[in-house]
Design a protein around this motif. Structure first.
Motif, mmCIF file in Angstrom:
data_model
loop_
_atom_site.group_PDB
_atom_site.id
_atom_site.type_symbol
_atom_site.label_atom_id
_atom_site.label_comp_id
_atom_site.label_asym_id
_atom_site.label_seq_id
_atom_site.Cartn_x
_atom_site.Cartn_y
_atom_site.Cartn_z
ATOM 1 N N VAL A 1 -0.937 5.537 -8.182
ATOM 2 C CA VAL A 1 -0.851 5.382 -6.730
ATOM 3 C C VAL A 1 -1.129 6.710 -6.037
ATOM 4 O O VAL A 1 -0.650 7.763 -6.465
ATOM 5 C CB VAL A 1 0.557 4.862 -6.331
ATOM 6 C CG1 VAL A 1 0.659 4.738 -4.813
ATOM 7 C CG2 VAL A 1 0.822 3.528 -6.976
ATOM 8 N N GLN A 2 -1.895 6.643 -4.937
ATOM 9 C CA GLN A 2 -2.188 7.834 -4.149
ATOM 10 C C GLN A 2 -1.647 7.685 -2.726
ATOM 11 O O GLN A 2 -1.777 6.621 -2.121
ATOM 12 C CB GLN A 2 -3.710 8.072 -4.091
ATOM 13 C CG GLN A 2 -4.353 8.301 -5.440
ATOM 14 C CD GLN A 2 -5.867 8.451 -5.329
ATOM 15 O OE1 GLN A 2 -6.417 8.507 -4.234
ATOM 16 N NE2 GLN A 2 -6.532 8.513 -6.467
ATOM 17 N N ASN A 3 -1.042 8.764 -2.216
ATOM 18 C CA ASN A 3 -0.592 8.826 -0.815
ATOM 19 C C ASN A 3 0.421 7.744 -0.446
ATOM 20 O O ASN A 3 0.443 7.263 0.686
ATOM 21 C CB ASN A 3 -1.787 8.747 0.135
ATOM 22 C CG ASN A 3 -2.785 9.854 -0.107
ATOM 23 O OD1 ASN A 3 -2.388 10.998 -0.372
ATOM 24 N ND2 ASN A 3 -4.069 9.533 -0.039
ATOM 25 N N ALA A 4 1.244 7.327 -1.389
ATOM 26 C CA ALA A 4 2.307 6.364 -1.065
ATOM 27 C C ALA A 4 3.471 7.094 -0.399
ATOM 28 O O ALA A 4 3.686 8.293 -0.623
ATOM 29 C CB ALA A 4 2.796 5.655 -2.326
ATOM 30 N N ALA A 5 4.212 6.397 0.420
ATOM 31 C CA ALA A 5 5.350 6.993 1.138
ATOM 32 C C ALA A 5 6.605 6.180 0.887
ATOM 33 O O ALA A 5 6.544 4.951 0.708
ATOM 34 C CB ALA A 5 5.063 7.065 2.637
ATOM 35 N N PHE A 6 7.739 6.881 0.863
ATOM 36 C CA PHE A 6 9.015 6.184 0.679
ATOM 37 C C PHE A 6 9.235 5.190 1.828
ATOM 38 O O PHE A 6 8.959 5.486 2.980
ATOM 39 C CB PHE A 6 10.160 7.187 0.629
ATOM 40 C CG PHE A 6 11.522 6.555 0.544
ATOM 41 C CD1 PHE A 6 11.981 5.994 -0.642
ATOM 42 C CD2 PHE A 6 12.352 6.485 1.659
ATOM 43 C CE1 PHE A 6 13.218 5.401 -0.724
ATOM 44 C CE2 PHE A 6 13.596 5.897 1.591
ATOM 45 C CZ PHE A 6 14.033 5.351 0.394
ATOM 46 N N ASP A 7 9.711 4.008 1.517
ATOM 47 C CA ASP A 7 10.022 2.948 2.485
ATOM 48 C C ASP A 7 8.772 2.260 3.034
ATOM 49 O O ASP A 7 8.861 1.446 3.950
ATOM 50 C CB ASP A 7 10.866 3.480 3.653
ATOM 51 C CG ASP A 7 11.975 2.514 4.040
ATOM 52 O OD1 ASP A 7 12.368 1.700 3.190
ATOM 53 O OD2 ASP A 7 12.436 2.559 5.193
ATOM 54 N N GLU A 8 7.612 2.597 2.475
ATOM 55 C CA GLU A 8 6.371 1.974 2.929
ATOM 56 C C GLU A 8 6.313 0.523 2.446
ATOM 57 O O GLU A 8 6.729 0.192 1.336
ATOM 58 C CB GLU A 8 5.179 2.755 2.380
ATOM 59 C CG GLU A 8 3.825 2.227 2.828
ATOM 60 C CD GLU A 8 2.677 3.095 2.329
ATOM 61 O OE1 GLU A 8 1.513 2.733 2.551
ATOM 62 O OE2 GLU A 8 2.960 4.148 1.702
ATOM 63 N N ILE A 9 5.777 -0.339 3.289
ATOM 64 C CA ILE A 9 5.632 -1.755 2.940
ATOM 65 C C ILE A 9 4.308 -1.961 2.203
ATOM 66 O O ILE A 9 3.280 -1.381 2.581
ATOM 67 C CB ILE A 9 5.685 -2.632 4.209
ATOM 68 C CG1 ILE A 9 7.104 -2.669 4.751
ATOM 69 C CG2 ILE A 9 5.214 -4.060 3.918
ATOM 70 C CD1 ILE A 9 8.122 -3.316 3.810
ATOM 71 N N VAL A 10 4.347 -2.767 1.153
ATOM 72 C CA VAL A 10 3.124 -3.124 0.422
ATOM 73 C C VAL A 10 2.942 -4.636 0.494
ATOM 74 O O VAL A 10 3.902 -5.397 0.564
ATOM 75 C CB VAL A 10 3.188 -2.665 -1.053
ATOM 76 C CG1 VAL A 10 3.357 -1.160 -1.147
ATOM 77 C CG2 VAL A 10 4.312 -3.362 -1.803
ATOM 78 N N GLU A 11 1.688 -5.043 0.518
ATOM 79 C CA GLU A 11 1.347 -6.465 0.509
ATOM 80 C C GLU A 11 0.823 -6.810 -0.875
ATOM 81 O O GLU A 11 -0.102 -6.161 -1.380
ATOM 82 C CB GLU A 11 0.308 -6.775 1.583
ATOM 83 C CG GLU A 11 0.824 -6.552 3.006
ATOM 84 C CD GLU A 11 -0.253 -6.740 4.052
ATOM 85 O OE1 GLU A 11 -1.446 -6.843 3.663
ATOM 86 O OE2 GLU A 11 0.082 -6.771 5.252
#
Length: 461
Positions: free
Chosen positions: A21-31
């Motif tokens: 994974v690149q540039n993921a953020a904590f608490d980010e929503i994924v579909e």
């Protein structure tokens, strides 16, 4: 352009691990897309190097390592809010389930809410009438307060919650807008159906927004339900100028869902197996109540929780008591005596009550009557303890009076019918009628002028 990741590297209960994974953020929503057609939402809860651990709200049933596509959205979970959500029913993550179509949202809001500057908070004033004497008279609910109900398995907290929804109001002499946001977590289908039918049949559903997470819904969804409900409440209160009462039932289900997910993550457990951050998680929910300067509205909370084994020292009620401004305690002995609602007034209290009652709010005698009823009912306990040792016939005349008062207090003041909606004046008048059963010299918590005006002995012709 968003990157779509094919496949997963690991699935563990409601959690999945995504590598590369690149540039993921904590608490980010994924579909997430399963088998090419089923869509689910997840949340990034941990990032380690190029790995992201994702919490799947709808659960991981049917997901496999090779049949899932994942896309990062770049933002935390948001919900579309609108005043038209009143009168509608949603699932635990805010999707309509009443068959009336989608919501035409006015704006999208982060379900985690925005931190409030404590300086902008106003002190809670005025009261919300529930129509229940034990609450309105002795543990008054104030606008902007958080006042939990401590219950137990088998006690009628569901009926009490439904009655509060049906009867709650800002009083008779006001034109301010009032609405209710109701969130149920981990409830059985028959309980959810009971709430729906009760609200519809009583005609209050048009000013109630319901969020329902059923017992067979994914556990992780339970963690987001109160946040979604409170996001709508904050929008209606602080942007639409409405007074909102939020009822959350059952916070024990929320905490147990947190424990289950924490266990799946392999975290070190704290008291009773709950994660060490249980306090902060509860606080992030409870502290979303209050009044903000510059806004006409308010958010008031009544969280309901069932105490495991009726243990008030259990971590959930214990921590809740630290955060909130009082509690209403349901009692199994009163329930066994057919007293409804079975509210034990002695361990119950409302810490903000004194600032929203009395002259200009309810009636000038309210505080004195409440203090005196508490005092007299405490003496009832002493008289009953003495009677159990020496027998009722050996009691002094005044102790016998207190036994009569206690019986009448439990069945006439605390106890009332499921459809009985008392005004605050009716509640206070019943209190004076009961105090009239006792000699005037016993009423030492009431100002002499108020006694002269309202006290009438029961044996007076």
């Amino acid at each position: 352009m968003a990157i779509e990741y094919l496949g997963l590297s690991q699935i563990n209960g409601p959690l999945v691990v995504l590598e590369g994974v690149q540039n993921a953020a904590f608490d980010e929503i994924v579909e997430m897309t399963v088998n090419g057609n089923e869509h689910r939402l997840g949340r990034v809860i941990e990032i380690y190097n190029n790995k992201a651990i994702i919490q799947v709200y709808e659960g991981t049933e049917g997901m496999a390592l090779r049949n899932t596509h994942t896309r990062l959205t770049g933002h935390p979970m948001e919900i579309g809010v609108s005043e038209s959500m009143l009168g509608r029913t949603f699932n635990g993550i805010g999707i309509p389930i009443d068959g009336l179509g989608d919501i035409d949202a006015d704006k999208m809001l982060d379900v985690n809410g925005k931190p409030l500057n404590p300086v902008t908070r106003e002190y809670p004033r005025n009261y919300i009438r529930t129509g229940l004497s034990a609450i309105d008279g002795l543990t008054t609910l104030i606008r902007g307060q958080k006042l939990p109900i401590f219950s137990g398995n088998g006690l009628p907290h569901d009926q009490l919650a439904a009655q509060i929804v049906q009867q709650a109001s800002l009083g008779d002499d006001t034109d301010e807008k009032f609405a209710i946001v109701f969130a149920a977590m981990g409830v059985k289908y028959d309980v959810a159906d009971f709430f729906r039918r009760t609200f519809e049949e009583s005609g209050v559903s048009d000013h109630v927004a319901m969020f329902i997470n059923l017992a067979n819904d994914p556990v992780v969804e339970r963690l987001i339900t109160p946040k979604v409900a409170l996001t709508l409440a904050e929008y209606l209160a602080f942007e639409r100028g409405m007074h909102i009462l939020v009822i959350l039932t059952d916070m024990t289900s929320f905490a147990e869902a947190m424990r289950e997910v924490s266990s799946s993550k392999g975290e070190i457990p704290s008291r009773k197996g709950f994660p060490g951050y249980l306090y902060s998680e509860l606080a992030t929910i409870y502290e979303r109540a209050g009044i903000v300067k510059g806004s006409k509205g308010s958010v008031t909370q009544i969280p309901i929780l069932t105490m495991p084994n009726d243990d008030i020292t259990h971590p959930i009620p214990d921590l809740t008591g630290y955060i909130t401004e009082g509690q209403i305690v349901l009692d199994r002995l009163l329930q066994g005596q057919s007293v409804y609602p079975p509210i034990n007034v002695l361990p119950s209290l409302s810490r903000l009550m004194k600032d929203g009652i009395g002259k200009g709010f309810t009636r000038e005698d309210h505080q004195d009557v409440a203090n005196q009823l508490f005092s007299c009912y405490a003496k009832v306990g002493d008289a009953r303890a003495l009677a159990s040792v020496i027998g009722e016939d050996e009691l002094s005349p005044i102790d016998k009076k207190y036994l009569e008062f206690g019986q009448a207090f439990e069945h006439q003041f605390v106890g009332q019918d499921l459809q009985e909606n008392r005004t605050i004046l009716e509640t206070l008048n019943i209190g004076w009628k009961l105090l009239g059963m006792l000699p005037r010299k016993e009423l030492d918590r009431i100002d002499t002028k108020i006694l002269d005006q309202y006290y009438q002995p029961a044996d007076r012709d």
